[in-house]
Design an enzyme around this catalytic site. Structure first.
Site, short mmCIF file in Angstrom:
data_model
loop_
_atom_site.label_atom_id
_atom_site.label_comp_id
_atom_site.label_asym_id
_atom_site.label_seq_id
_atom_site.Cartn_x
_atom_site.Cartn_y
_atom_site.Cartn_z
CB SER A 8 -0.89 0.01 1.24
OG SER A 8 -1.51 1.26 1.37
CG HIS A 32 -3.89 -1.44 -1.63
ND1 HIS A 32 -4.96 -2.26 -1.94
CD2 HIS A 32 -4.34 -0.60 -0.65
CE1 HIS A 32 -6.00 -1.93 -1.19
NE2 HIS A 32 -5.65 -0.92 -0.41
CG ASP A 34 -5.20 2.61 0.89
OD1 ASP A 34 -6.08 1.76 0.64
OD2 ASP A 34 -4.19 2.35 1.56
CG MET A 36 -8.29 7.06 2.19
SD MET A 36 -7.43 7.07 3.78
CE MET A 36 -6.75 5.41 3.82
CG HIS A 65 -9.30 0.14 -0.62
ND1 HIS A 65 -8.73 -0.06 0.62
CD2 HIS A 65 -10.64 0.13 -0.39
CE1 HIS A 65 -9.67 -0.19 1.54
NE2 HIS A 65 -10.84 -0.05 0.95
CG MET A 67 -11.33 3.25 1.99
SD MET A 67 -9.79 3.14 2.92
CE MET A 67 -8.63 3.11 1.57
CG MET A 136 -11.71 -2.62 5.24
SD MET A 136 -10.23 -2.21 4.29
CE MET A 136 -9.21 -1.37 5.50
N GLY A 141 -8.94 4.05 7.00
CA GLY A 141 -8.63 5.46 7.13
C GLY A 141 -7.15 5.76 7.34
CG PHE A 142 -5.77 7.00 9.90
CD1 PHE A 142 -5.25 8.22 9.51
CD2 PHE A 142 -7.06 6.93 10.40
CE1 PHE A 142 -6.02 9.38 9.62
CE2 PHE A 142 -7.84 8.08 10.50
CZ PHE A 142 -7.31 9.31 10.12
N GLY A 143 -2.93 4.11 7.88
CA GLY A 143 -1.97 3.02 7.91
C GLY A 143 -1.42 2.87 9.32
CG ASP A 174 -6.22 -2.78 3.24
OD1 ASP A 174 -5.18 -2.53 3.84
OD2 ASP A 174 -6.83 -1.95 2.52
N GLY A 175 -4.92 -4.18 6.28
CA GLY A 175 -4.80 -3.48 7.56
C GLY A 175 -4.04 -4.29 8.58
CB SER A 197 3.54 0.34 8.31
OG SER A 197 2.43 -0.38 8.75
O1 LIG Z 1 -6.79 0.93 3.59
C1 LIG Z 1 -5.93 1.02 4.41
C2 LIG Z 1 -6.16 1.78 5.65
O2 LIG Z 1 -7.46 2.28 5.60
C3 LIG Z 1 -4.70 0.25 4.21
O3 LIG Z 1 -4.45 -0.04 2.86
C4 LIG Z 1 -3.45 0.73 4.88
O4 LIG Z 1 -2.65 1.47 4.03
C5 LIG Z 1 -2.68 -0.47 5.35
O5 LIG Z 1 -1.58 -0.04 6.04
P1 LIG Z 1 -0.87 -0.96 7.12
O6 LIG Z 1 -1.92 -1.29 8.14
O7 LIG Z 1 -0.41 -2.18 6.39
O8 LIG Z 1 0.23 -0.11 7.65
#
Ligand SMILES: O=C(CO)[C@@H](O)[C@H](O)COP(=O)(O)O
Length: 223
Positions: A8, A32, A34, A36, A65, A67, A136, A141-143, A174-175, A197
């Site tokens: 991502s 990937h 994202d 948003m 993706h 969002m 999910m 919303g956040f990595g 994802d996540g 990450s």
């Molecule tokens: O869609 C999302 C977050 O909303 C993901 O795609 C994040 O980008 C995944 O990041 P990591 O959890 O792997 O750091």
């Protein structure tokens, strides 16, 4: 189904996206992206112009993706631009079947996404309309968030539904996917893994992709 890894770019350096795409291109199956909008999720990232530029900068297919609110309106443009896969959130789409069909008609793979608390069963009858189901494993919303183990039973149920219906639908998670969590998700039945990450926070992102793949292949046990 072969295990696939989709790094991502949410965790990449947005000032150097072409270089960041190149850093994973030797080993990644997808990139990937994202998207948003600051409404469907409380974060704002990038949109179609950046996706169009990325498409020129990399040969790795883009896994977009969305969002965003009103994906019925915007998703076709991503498919038309050349994204390899376009995923919309079930909760955000007012006509998910029509939108999935439109994405396919425009030549992209069509994905449907569910948040951690959203059940998979209501979508069992429309799995034939999609190429990928995205579960999910964090609230979107956040990595950098922690993998939600409470989603594991849903991954198992989704795998059962897809296997029972003999649907050739990929099951993406994802996540919070990392070397510590990917095996649990793979054992439960996921076959496409988004990692932000864990890939872009590594010294060698391409190597990190390969390490994640090896763990998932082993855990999936040749499935
Ligand atoms: O869609 C999302 C977050 O909303 C993901 O795609 C994040 O980008 C995944 O990041 P990591 O959890 O792997 O750091």
């Amino acid at each position: 189904m072969a295990i696939q890894i989709s790094p991502s770019i949410l965790s990449a350096d947005f000032a150097h996206l072409a270089d960041e795409a190149a850093a994973v291109s030797p080993s990644a199956d997808w990139l990937h992206v994202d998207v948003m909008d600051g409404h469907f999720v409380p974060n704002l990232t990038l949109g179609l112009p950046v996706v169009e530029s990325l498409l020129k900068a990399t040969d790795t297919p883009l896994d977009c993706h969305l969002m965003i609110e009103d994906p019925d309106r915007w998703a076709p443009a991503y498919a038309e631009a050349g994204a390899g896969s376009v995923t919309v959130h079930a909760r955000a789409a007012s006509a998910p079947v029509r939108t999935l069909r439109e994405i396919r008609r425009l030549g992209a793979r069509a994905g449907l996404a569910l948040n951690p608390a959203e059940p998979v069963e209501p979508y069992a009858d429309i799995v034939g309309e999609m190429d990928m189901l995205l579960l999910m494993t964090v609230e979107p919303g956040f990595g950098g968030q922690s993998f939600l183990d409470v989603v594991l039973p849903k991954i198992r149920r989704a795998r059962e539904i897809l296997d029972t219906r003999e649907a050739s639908v990929w099951l993406q998670v994802d996540g919070g996917v990392s070397a510590e969590t990917i095996e649990r998700a793979a054992e439960a039945g996921a076959d496409v893994f988004v990692a932000g990450s864990a890939v872009y926070g590594a010294q060698d992102p391409a190597k990190a992709v390969e390490s994640l793949r090896a763990l998932a292949v082993e855990a999936a046990g040749g499935r």
